[in-house]
Every structure is written in structure tokens, then in C-alpha cells.
Design a protein around this motif. Sequence first.
Motif, PDB file in Angstrom:
ATOM      1  N   GLY A   1       0.817  -1.212   0.000  1.00  0.00           N
ATOM      2  CA  GLY A   1       0.000   0.000   0.000  1.00  0.00           C
ATOM      3  C   GLY A   1       0.845   1.254   0.000  1.00  0.00           C
ATOM      4  N   PRO A   2       0.218   2.400   0.201  1.00  0.00           N
ATOM      5  CA  PRO A   2       0.953   3.668   0.177  1.00  0.00           C
ATOM      6  C   PRO A   2       1.929   3.800   1.340  1.00  0.00           C
ATOM      7  CG  PRO A   2      -1.284   4.008   0.951  1.00  0.00           C
ATOM      8  CD  PRO A   2      -1.211   2.585   0.481  1.00  0.00           C
ATOM      9  N   VAL A   3       3.009   4.528   1.084  1.00  0.00           N
ATOM     10  CA  VAL A   3       4.017   4.802   2.109  1.00  0.00           C
ATOM     11  C   VAL A   3       3.776   6.211   2.644  1.00  0.00           C
ATOM     12  CG1 VAL A   3       5.653   3.258   0.985  1.00  0.00           C
ATOM     13  CG2 VAL A   3       5.685   5.688   0.423  1.00  0.00           C
ATOM     14  N   PRO A   4       4.362   6.554   3.798  1.00  0.00           N
ATOM     15  CA  PRO A   4       4.092   7.868   4.402  1.00  0.00           C
ATOM     16  C   PRO A   4       4.334   9.048   3.478  1.00  0.00           C
ATOM     17  CG  PRO A   4       5.202   6.459   5.967  1.00  0.00           C
ATOM     18  CD  PRO A   4       5.181   5.709   4.679  1.00  0.00           C
ATOM     19  N   SER A   5       5.416   9.010   2.698  1.00  0.00           N
ATOM     20  CA  SER A   5       5.726  10.151   1.831  1.00  0.00           C
ATOM     21  C   SER A   5       4.674  10.366   0.753  1.00  0.00           C
ATOM     22  CB  SER A   5       7.102   9.954   1.181  1.00  0.00           C
ATOM     23  OG  SER A   5       7.126   8.760   0.411  1.00  0.00           O
ATOM     24  N   GLU A   6       3.881   9.360   0.475  1.00  0.00           N
ATOM     25  CA  GLU A   6       2.848   9.468  -0.554  1.00  0.00           C
ATOM     26  C   GLU A   6       1.517  10.007  -0.011  1.00  0.00           C
ATOM     27  OE1 GLU A   6       4.271   5.716  -3.387  1.00  0.00           O
ATOM     28  OE2 GLU A   6       2.670   5.438  -1.910  1.00  0.00           O
ATOM     29  N   ILE A   7       1.289   9.881   1.266  1.00  0.00           N
ATOM     30  CA  ILE A   7      -0.030  10.239   1.801  1.00  0.00           C
ATOM     31  C   ILE A   7       0.000  11.359   2.838  1.00  0.00           C
ATOM     32  CG2 ILE A   7      -0.995   7.951   1.370  1.00  0.00           C
ATOM     33  CD1 ILE A   7      -0.544   7.303   4.311  1.00  0.00           C
TER      34      ILE A   7
ATOM     35  N   PHE B   1       3.945  14.254  15.710  1.00  0.00           N
ATOM     36  CA  PHE B   1       4.418  15.017  14.560  1.00  0.00           C
ATOM     37  C   PHE B   1       5.841  14.605  14.173  1.00  0.00           C
ATOM     38  CE2 PHE B   1       6.746  18.735  12.930  1.00  0.00           C
ATOM     39  CZ  PHE B   1       6.031  18.949  11.755  1.00  0.00           C
ATOM     40  N   THR B   2       6.687  14.439  15.178  1.00  0.00           N
ATOM     41  CA  THR B   2       8.085  14.110  14.905  1.00  0.00           C
ATOM     42  C   THR B   2       8.262  12.661  14.476  1.00  0.00           C
ATOM     43  OG1 THR B   2       8.779  15.741  16.564  1.00  0.00           O
ATOM     44  CG2 THR B   2      10.415  14.105  15.869  1.00  0.00           C
ATOM     45  N   PHE B   3       7.707  11.746  15.247  1.00  0.00           N
ATOM     46  CA  PHE B   3       7.955  10.317  15.053  1.00  0.00           C
ATOM     47  C   PHE B   3       7.141   9.733  13.898  1.00  0.00           C
ATOM     48  CE2 PHE B   3       7.302   5.804  16.552  1.00  0.00           C
ATOM     49  CZ  PHE B   3       8.592   5.387  16.298  1.00  0.00           C
ATOM     50  N   VAL B   4       5.900  10.198  13.739  1.00  0.00           N
ATOM     51  CA  VAL B   4       5.020   9.632  12.719  1.00  0.00           C
ATOM     52  C   VAL B   4       5.129  10.388  11.406  1.00  0.00           C
ATOM     53  CG1 VAL B   4       2.634   9.124  12.105  1.00  0.00           C
ATOM     54  CG2 VAL B   4       3.432   8.742  14.458  1.00  0.00           C
TER      55      VAL B   4
END
Length: 209
Positions: A61-67, A199-202
Motif C-alpha cells: 500500500g501507500p508509504v508515508p511520503s505518498e499520503i 508530529f516528529t515520530f510519525v
Amino acid sequence: MSGATSDETPIVWHVSEDEDHGAGHSGPTALGFWIYLMSDALIFASLFAMYGVVSTSYAGGPVPSEIFDLKLVAINTALLLASSITFGEAMPHMEAGRVGPMRAWLVATGLLGAAFLGVELYEFHHLINEGAGPQRSAFLSAFFALVGTHGAHVFFGLIWMVVLLVQTMQHGLIEPMKRRVMCLSMFWHFLDIIWIGVFTFVYLLGVLR
């Protein structure tokens, strides 16, 4: 001495009702609330740990940088940080017994908190519509669980704030009300600290990974 009289008026120390009430309950109230905050911290620590374990389990599925939209999240972070500042502005007025200014700052805090919650709900709605709902992967399940739990805390904090605004309108700043406002202040700042971790970790590390 034989000339001394025995009918001297004894000195009686009187404790006011507020002092007696405060001495008997403010300590246990503060201690009990600190215990609650520590238990809440353990819940968030578990959620952070779970997210850390599965944060790369994308299942195709999507990765963090994509969503993740860091600009939107930064705006939301600013809203919550500003609400913490406005709550801090309310506290000196509470200590001085100025009900009106304290309530005005609490209203400002509530509006900022509601705006934060609205942006978070918009983000969730957008992700689900894009097919990035909590059922899509372990990463997204952990993300929704962690961020959603924080959002639920903000929601209940807002309800608590509304109740306090109504009670201060009815009863003024009596000692029990001051203790309740103080407990809500600790709770609100606690949520601010947790969000900085989110905000920092996720978000931030997720996009940079």
C-alpha cells in the motif's frame, strides 16, 4: 502565683471552610490526576511502540511520503501549540479570580482545539477516500490507532472545557472550580506534548524515511 487568675479566655484557632476543604482534597485530587496522566502516558507509549514495530509494514500500500501532507500537519500542529499558549494565558486570571478574562481565554483555547480536530478529521476522511484506510496495511492501522486516540482525547478535553465554562458561569471561581481548571490545564498540555511526539515520530520521520 496566688494572684493569677484561671479564667483567661482560651485562644481558639479557626480554619475557614475553604482552607479545610482545600487541605483535605486538593492534594489527593492532584495526586489522583497525576496517576491518571501516567496511566495515559503508558497507553500512548504502547501505541508508539506498536507503530514503531509496524511502521514499515506497507503490504504493497501507500508509504508515508505518498499520503502525508506536512504543510497541513504543520498548520494543525500550530493550532494545538497556540491552544496551549492561550490556556496558559488563562491561568493567571484564574489565580487572581478574574472569571471573565479566564473564560475568554478558555473559549479561544476551545476554538483552536476544535479547529485542530476539524483538520484531523479532514485528513482521515481524505486518506480513507484515497484508499488509505486503517484496513489497508498494518502501518495505516497503527497510524489511525495512534493519531485517532490522540484526537479522541482532544475531543473529550473540549467537552470537559465546555462543562467548566458552564460551571464557572454558574458558580464562579470557587476552590473546587480552580482545581478542575488546573487539572484540565495539565491534561491539555499533556496532549500537546504527545502531539509533538506524533508530529516528529510519525509524520516527519515517516516522510523523511
